[in-house]
Design a protein around this motif. Structure first.
Motif, PDB file in Angstrom:
ATOM      1  N   TYR A  21     -31.656  36.470  89.028  1.00  0.00           N
ATOM      2  CA  TYR A  21     -32.216  35.123  88.966  1.00  0.00           C
ATOM      3  C   TYR A  21     -32.773  34.743  90.333  1.00  0.00           C
ATOM      4  CZ  TYR A  21     -29.199  35.035  84.853  1.00  0.00           C
ATOM      5  OH  TYR A  21     -28.583  35.341  83.678  1.00  0.00           O
ATOM      6  N   GLY A  26     -33.110  29.077  88.802  1.00  0.00           N
ATOM      7  CA  GLY A  26     -32.620  30.156  87.968  1.00  0.00           C
ATOM      8  C   GLY A  26     -33.675  30.866  87.156  1.00  0.00           C
ATOM      9  N   TRP A  27     -34.860  31.109  87.725  1.00  0.00           N
ATOM     10  CA  TRP A  27     -35.870  31.877  87.006  1.00  0.00           C
ATOM     11  C   TRP A  27     -35.360  33.296  86.821  1.00  0.00           C
ATOM     12  CZ3 TRP A  27     -39.128  28.386  85.390  1.00  0.00           C
ATOM     13  CH2 TRP A  27     -39.425  27.285  86.197  1.00  0.00           C
ATOM     14  N   CYS A  28     -35.408  33.796  85.617  1.00  0.00           N
ATOM     15  CA  CYS A  28     -34.872  35.118  85.296  1.00  0.00           C
ATOM     16  C   CYS A  28     -35.921  36.178  85.623  1.00  0.00           C
ATOM     17  CB  CYS A  28     -34.456  35.199  83.830  1.00  0.00           C
ATOM     18  SG  CYS A  28     -33.572  36.714  83.416  1.00  0.00           S
ATOM     19  N   HIS A 198     -25.101  30.535  89.900  1.00  0.00           N
ATOM     20  CA  HIS A 198     -25.835  31.506  89.107  1.00  0.00           C
ATOM     21  C   HIS A 198     -25.010  32.024  87.931  1.00  0.00           C
ATOM     22  CE1 HIS A 198     -29.440  32.141  91.732  1.00  0.00           C
ATOM     23  NE2 HIS A 198     -28.654  31.480  92.549  1.00  0.00           N
ATOM     24  N   PHE A 201     -26.128  30.397  84.764  1.00  0.00           N
ATOM     25  CA  PHE A 201     -27.296  30.922  84.059  1.00  0.00           C
ATOM     26  C   PHE A 201     -26.863  31.943  83.008  1.00  0.00           C
ATOM     27  CE2 PHE A 201     -29.306  30.207  88.450  1.00  0.00           C
ATOM     28  CZ  PHE A 201     -29.457  28.855  88.185  1.00  0.00           C
ATOM     29  N   GLN A 230     -35.018  36.756  77.488  1.00  0.00           N
ATOM     30  CA  GLN A 230     -35.480  36.475  78.848  1.00  0.00           C
ATOM     31  C   GLN A 230     -36.771  35.661  78.818  1.00  0.00           C
ATOM     32  OE1 GLN A 230     -36.363  39.955  81.166  1.00  0.00           O
ATOM     33  NE2 GLN A 230     -37.246  38.786  82.853  1.00  0.00           N
ATOM     34  N   ASN A 234     -37.075  31.729  80.226  1.00  0.00           N
ATOM     35  CA  ASN A 234     -38.005  31.259  81.256  1.00  0.00           C
ATOM     36  C   ASN A 234     -38.939  30.177  80.728  1.00  0.00           C
ATOM     37  OD1 ASN A 234     -37.178  32.823  83.490  1.00  0.00           O
ATOM     38  ND2 ASN A 234     -38.243  34.606  82.683  1.00  0.00           N
ATOM     39  N   ARG A 237     -36.872  27.071  80.623  1.00  0.00           N
ATOM     40  CA  ARG A 237     -36.635  26.628  82.001  1.00  0.00           C
ATOM     41  C   ARG A 237     -37.872  25.949  82.562  1.00  0.00           C
ATOM     42  NH1 ARG A 237     -32.284  25.672  83.508  1.00  0.00           N
ATOM     43  NH2 ARG A 237     -31.358  27.747  83.497  1.00  0.00           N
TER      44      ARG A 237
END
Length: 310
Positions: A21, A26-28, A198, A201, A230, A234, A237
């Motif tokens: 992340y 917390g962008w995967c 994290h 997430f 995933q 995103n 998010r």
């Protein structure tokens, strides 16, 4: 400084996904499925080499790779050193912070650690004191190339618990962190403590996206589902960051980041009425003007990225 956190978590049906992340949002950057019997370190170097270029494309800020003790190995630290040197040649800044795995040294070399910590003790409360210091350690990669890395150490001694009850024997807790950060030991420890964020997430993927138990008995099918998760993660998010953290947010309390569940409940799970009228099909969302305003704003921003933030 943008942080990359690399973790693995246990799941049902014998699978152990690994994820990375970026940032406090917390962008995967990566989410891969692995067999449950596979060790955390196996193929983690290849996974890190995949996600770092993705992070470089998303931000020009200095990067901090933060990992738990499952990634403590000389080969992995050597790879981080190589990546750090490569970034320096490109004019970028890359640091790392990896939890040290003491293995058996915490108990077998207790007297040695006590002797080293003798000059660093400081009292925290009656019956508890700690010692913080920094040491340098030489490691070698598979090609016997030597690297000198820094390790921040903390030794905690307890002779009484927090209620003042004296212990029969002192209790010792030894921890360490591999790092290249040029900061005080306490500041390094505080940076690693933010790693707990994290872990949330992971929870959002397992609970909010309902993937704690993967649906298929086939590994390839579950791996595909996890990659689609995933993508959905995103997207949700992004919807939360663009539409639910500003003045147009339908949620009253302010926040720097919205949970996926909140985004789903407020923007995705909306009741609507299908109306057939005048040879037209109308999707009627009622008088929920606030949420429709957010959805229209998101649609405009996705079409025109330079639109004013909401």
């Amino acid at each position: 400084m943008r942080r990359i956190a690399q973790n693995s978590w246990g799941s049902f049906s014998g699978y152990t996904p690994i994820a990375a992340y970026l940032g406090n949002e917390g962008w995967c950057l990566g989410l891969e499925l692995r067999p449950g019997k596979q060790h955390t370190m196996k193929e983690s170097n290849a996974f890190l080499e995949q996600v770092l270029p993705r992070a470089y494309q998303m931000t020009q800020a200095p990067l901090l790779v933060r990992e738990d003790s499952g990634f403590d190995s000389q080969a992995h630290l050597a790879l981080l050193e190589q990546q750090r040197q490569a970034c320096a040649e490109d004019g970028r800044v890359l640091d790392y912070l990896v939890k040290w795995n003491p293995r058996r040294s915490a108990k077998d070399d207790q007297d040695t650690w006590l002797a080293v910590a003798a000059d660093y003790w400081e009292a925290l409360r009656p019956g508890k004191r700690q010692a913080l210091w920094t040491q340098t350690v030489s490691i070698r990669d598979d090609h016997q190339v030597e690297y000198v890395v820094k390790r921040v150490m903390r030794l905690v001694e307890r002779t009484a618990d927090h209620d003042g009850q004296l212990l029969i024997e002192p209790e010792y807790e030894l921890e360490g962190w591999w790092t290249r950060l040029d900061e005080a030991p306490q500041a390094v420890i505080q940076r690693y403590q933010a790693h707990a964020t994290h872990e949330q997430f992971h929870s959002e993927i397992k609970t909010d996206l309902d993937l704690e138990r993967l649906p298929s008995g086939k590994f390839a099918t579950n791996d595909l589902i996890l990659h689609l998760a995933q993508l959905a993660y995103n997207i949700l998010r992004l919807m939360g960051q663009l539409g639910m953290t500003g003045e147009l947010s339908p949620v009253r309390h302010p926040a720097k980041r919205r949970r996926l569940r909140t985004v789903l409940q407020e923007l995705v799970h909306r009741a609507a009425l299908v109306i057939h009228k005048a040879r037209q099909i109308i999707l009627d969302f009622g008088q929920d003007i606030g949420r429709m305003t957010v959805l229209k704003t998101l649609r405009r921003r996705f079409r025109y990225p330079k639109a004013a933030p909401c």
